[in-house]
Design an enzyme around this catalytic site. Structure first.
Site, short mmCIF file in Angstrom:
data_model
loop_
_atom_site.label_atom_id
_atom_site.label_comp_id
_atom_site.label_asym_id
_atom_site.label_seq_id
_atom_site.Cartn_x
_atom_site.Cartn_y
_atom_site.Cartn_z
N ASP A 10 0.90 -1.17 0.00
CA ASP A 10 0.00 0.00 0.00
C ASP A 10 0.93 1.21 0.00
O ASP A 10 1.16 1.85 1.02
CB ASP A 10 -0.95 -0.02 1.19
N ASP A 15 7.06 2.14 2.47
CA ASP A 15 6.88 1.15 1.39
C ASP A 15 7.83 1.42 0.23
O ASP A 15 8.26 0.48 -0.45
CB ASP A 15 5.44 1.20 0.83
N VAL A 122 3.73 -6.49 2.77
CA VAL A 122 4.00 -5.42 3.74
C VAL A 122 2.80 -4.47 3.78
O VAL A 122 2.94 -3.26 3.88
CB VAL A 122 5.31 -4.68 3.39
O1 LIG Z 1 2.21 4.64 12.72
C1 LIG Z 1 2.67 4.01 11.79
N1 LIG Z 1 4.00 3.88 11.64
C2 LIG Z 1 4.54 3.15 10.63
N2 LIG Z 1 3.79 2.51 9.71
C3 LIG Z 1 2.46 2.62 9.79
C4 LIG Z 1 1.85 3.35 10.79
N3 LIG Z 1 0.52 3.28 10.60
C5 LIG Z 1 0.32 2.51 9.53
N4 LIG Z 1 1.48 2.10 9.02
C6 LIG Z 1 1.55 1.18 7.88
O2 LIG Z 1 1.07 -0.04 8.45
C7 LIG Z 1 2.16 -0.92 8.71
C8 LIG Z 1 2.66 -0.80 10.13
O3 LIG Z 1 1.62 -0.97 11.01
C9 LIG Z 1 3.19 -0.60 7.67
O4 LIG Z 1 3.01 -1.50 6.58
C10 LIG Z 1 2.92 0.85 7.28
O5 LIG Z 1 2.89 1.02 5.87
#
Ligand SMILES: O=c1[nH]cnc2c1ncn2[C@@H]1O[C@H](CO)[C@@H](O)[C@H]1O
Length: 305
Positions: A10, A15, A122
Site C-alpha cells: 500500500d 513502502d 507489507v
Molecule cells: O504509525 C505508523 N507507523 C509506521 N507505519 C504505519 C503506521 N501506521 C500505519 N502504518 C503502515 O502499516 C504498517 C505498520 O503498522 C506498515 O506496513 C505501514 O505502511
C-alpha cells in the site's frame, strides 16, 4: 539464481524504501498495490514514480483490491503525508500499471515460478487472500510469505491492533489459515529494530545522492509522526521485513506459534498468539533482529547513486 519475489504494497513512505530494497536484493517480478495507507490512486502513483525514480521502470505494477473484503477502514495520511510521500510534489510518472489485475498476476506467477515465488506482504492481506480463495493450489506453489503485521500488545491503530491486520482482518484470517509458509514480523519488533534514528537521518542528508534525497522527501512526515509517538526516529516496518527476508542471519530470535486474529468489536484486528505448544503452529514470529545490519544496509544502498 536470484529469488523471485512479488512485493504487495500500500505504497506510501516506508513502502517505497521497501520497494527499493526488494529491487536490489531479489529478482522483483512485480509490485501489487492494495488498499491501505493512503488513497488508492496515490498509492499507485507512488509505486509507479518510485520504480521510475530508482531506474527500475521495467518492474510491472499490478492494480489490486481498492478496498478490504468486508471492513470499513481509514487511511492514515497523518503518518505518511497527504499524498503518502511526505507531501513531496513530484511529477506524474510516465510509467503505467499493467492491465492484468494483482490477483491474476499472483496466481499466474505462482505457476510460472512454481516452488520459487515468495511474497513480501507489507500491507493489508486482501490481494493474497483473494488469490488464495480463487486458486487454493497457490499454497503449494508459493515458497514463502513474509508478512509485516500484527501487534502483541502495542497496537498502532487501535489500542490492540496493528494497521495492516486491522485494515483487513478477514483477509488476515484467510491467509493465516491457508497453510502457506508464513513468517510474521510484528509491529513491536519493527519499532524496536526498524527505527532509523536522528543520527541516521543526519548521515543520509549528508550523502547528497539521488536516492538519499528520495528517502528524505518520501519519509519526512513519517519521521515527524514517529517522533510524535515517542520513537527515536522514523519507524520502517516494511523495509525491515524486506531486509530480514533477504538476510535471515539478521533474524536473531523467532518462535513458531499458532497465530490467529480477532474479528470482533473493540478488539477487531488484534493478533492472537498461542504462546504454548499447540501442535498446530502456523507461523514463525520474528522477535529480535539486528538493527545495525539493517541500518548499515539501508545507508549503503542510499549511498549508491
Ligand atoms: O504509525 C505508523 N507507523 C509506521 N507505519 C504505519 C503506521 N501506521 C500505519 N502504518 C503502515 O502499516 C504498517 C505498520 O503498522 C506498515 O506496513 C505501514 O505502511
Amino acid at each position: 539464481m536470484s529469488r523471485k519475489v512479488i512485493i504487495d504494497s500500500d505504497t506510501a513512505s516506508d513502502d517505497t524504501l521497501a520497494i527499493l530494497l526488494a529491487s536490489r536484493f531479489f529478482d522483483l517480478v512485480g509490485v501489487t498495490v492494495v488498499a491501505g495507507n493512503v488513497k488508492f490512486e496515490n498509492q499507485v502513483r507512488n509505486a509507479l514514480f518510485t520504480l521510475e525514480y530508482i531506474g527500475r521502470a521495467d518492474i510491472p505494477v499490478y492494480l489490486g483490491q481498492d478496498r478490504p473484503i468486508l471492513n470499513r477502514w481509514r487511511t492514515v495520511e497523518e503518518v505518511h503525508g497527504i499524498n503518502g510521500m511526505g507531501g513531496w510534489v513530484f511529477p506524474d510518472p510516465n510509467k503505467r500499471p499493467e492491465k492484468e489485475s494483482a490477483v491474476d498476476a499472483i496466481i499466474r506467477m505462482s505457476k510460472e515460478y512454481s516452488g520459487d515465488l515468495e511474497i513480501l506482504a507489507v500491507s493489508p492481506l486482501t490481494n493474497l487472500a483473494l488469490a488464495y480463495l480463487r486458486d487454493p493450489s497457490i499454497v503449494k506453489r508459493i515458497r514463502k510469505v513474509w508478512i509485516m503485521g500484527g501487534a502483541f500488545t502495542k497496537g498502532n491503530t487501535t489500542p490492540i491492533a496493528e494497521f495492516n491486520f486491522w485494515v483487513d482482518p478477514e483477509a488476515t484470517k484467510i491467509v493465516l489459515e491457508s497453510g502457506m509458509d508464513i513468517t510474521i514480523v510484528p509491529w513491536e519488533t519493527t519499532e524496536k529494530y526498524g527505527t532509523l534514528d536522528q543520527n541516521f537521518w543526519e548521515t543520509v542528508k549528508g550523502l547528497g545522492t539521488k536516492l538519499s534525497q528520495f528517502f528524505v522527501n518520501a519519509n519526512r512526515t513519517l519521521l515527524d509522526f514517529s517522533l510524535s509517538q515517542g520513537n527515536s526516529g522514523s519507524v520502517h516496518p516494511d523495509s525491515l521485513t524486506v531486509y530480514l527476508a533477504y538476510d535471515q542471519s539478521a533474524i536473531l530470535r523467532k518462535e513458531r506459534r499458532r497465530v490467529d486474529i480477532e474479528l470482533c468489536s473493540e478488539s477487531r484486528g488484534a493478533m492472537l498468539v498461542d504462546w504454548y505448544k499447540s501442535g498446530n503452529e502456523n507461523a514463525d514470529l520474528v522477535l529480535e533482529a539486528d538493527s545495525r545490519k539493517f541500518r548499515d544496509q539501508v545507508t549503503s544502498i542510499l549511498s549508491s547513486f
